[in-house]
Design a protein around this motif. Sequence first.
Motif, PDB file in Angstrom:
ATOM      1  N   ASP A  80      76.703  27.774  53.945  1.00 46.70           N
ATOM      2  CA  ASP A  80      77.666  28.595  53.212  1.00 46.70           C
ATOM      3  C   ASP A  80      78.272  27.831  52.030  1.00 46.70           C
ATOM      4  O   ASP A  80      78.619  28.431  51.005  1.00 46.70           O
ATOM      5  N   TRP A  82      76.765  25.292  50.412  1.00 48.10           N
ATOM      6  CA  TRP A  82      75.735  24.739  49.528  1.00 48.10           C
ATOM      7  C   TRP A  82      75.923  25.297  48.118  1.00 48.10           C
ATOM      8  O   TRP A  82      75.952  26.517  47.934  1.00 48.10           O
ATOM      9  N   ASP A  84      75.658  27.102  44.841  1.00 53.26           N
ATOM     10  CA  ASP A  84      74.725  28.186  44.521  1.00 53.26           C
ATOM     11  C   ASP A  84      73.630  27.763  43.547  1.00 53.26           C
ATOM     12  O   ASP A  84      72.471  28.150  43.696  1.00 53.26           O
ATOM     13  N   SER A  85      74.003  26.957  42.559  1.00 50.59           N
ATOM     14  CA  SER A  85      73.024  26.575  41.530  1.00 50.59           C
ATOM     15  C   SER A  85      71.916  25.695  42.082  1.00 50.59           C
ATOM     16  O   SER A  85      70.861  25.545  41.457  1.00 50.59           O
ATOM     17  N   MET A  87      70.822  26.121  45.395  1.00 49.45           N
ATOM     18  CA  MET A  87      70.164  26.837  46.496  1.00 49.45           C
ATOM     19  C   MET A  87      68.942  27.545  45.924  1.00 49.45           C
ATOM     20  O   MET A  87      68.967  28.727  45.598  1.00 49.45           O
TER      21      MET A  87
END
Length: 284
Positions: A80, A82, A84-85, A87
């Motif tokens: 949750d 991690w 976003d850029s 992932m």
Amino acid sequence: MSTLESLICPIDAAPLKLNGRVLSCEHGHTFDLAKTGYVNLLPVQNKRSKDPGDSKEMVAARQNFLNQQHYYPIVEAILDSWPDSHMVNDMRILDAGCGEGYYLNEMGKSLTSKGIHAERTGLDISKWAVLAASKRDKNVSWIVGSNASLPVPEGRFDAVVCLFGFPVFSEFSRALSNKGLLLLVESGADHLIELRRLLYPSIHDFKPTYADGVPGFKLIKEQAQRFTFSLSSQTHIQELLSMTPHIHKASYEGREAVKLLESISLTADVKLRWYQKNEGNHDV
């Protein structure tokens, strides 16, 4: 490409080539893959003891405890939080101090359910931990090795995760790609506080680690994860105790007091800190 096809020799740092079930370097050093698929890249001269890391018994206790999924909220918190850029599909993850593979295995299942493929690699100094891990998940490259001298080339991974382990930041920086991520997961002030109150006559003040930062990295995200869970047998309580440092640090009286328990409710208090490798940083 499997990580096993892009490793370096732990003796001379020359590239290793995989031929069948044997890894070899140009100087004639060879390392056989075990029956379960892992490779031992911890040379005798790099061992501080005959059987470093967790023992066979400690690994079994940890596996039994973690398989009950009491710590699954930690897996959820990792994914949750991690960034976003980062992932992204085909990201390359190293679990440095992977133990018997619980977290890397659960992360793989969750990522797959989200349609994200990750190349996962687990490394631990305990051969017993890596043996257990290699039986748990065949889609991971498992390595017996040391965080102090990772047998991987520069820039090999996009993320290094170190859960309740012993980080070596210079090696993590070297192994990470430019702007790669480092995740440290550590115990917070109240982690297993109910158990610690039984084990020790007094509880020391909590001192956060790396309060002044981590050389070569910048902190980009920090969060706490707290949850409660219950253990309903002395066997389960002892399994948990044996996978913590308290098994060695606690007094005889404290350990005896815990032996009288048949159940206990516990608080888990975990700190997650995400760092990004400083641009252009290779040697810290």
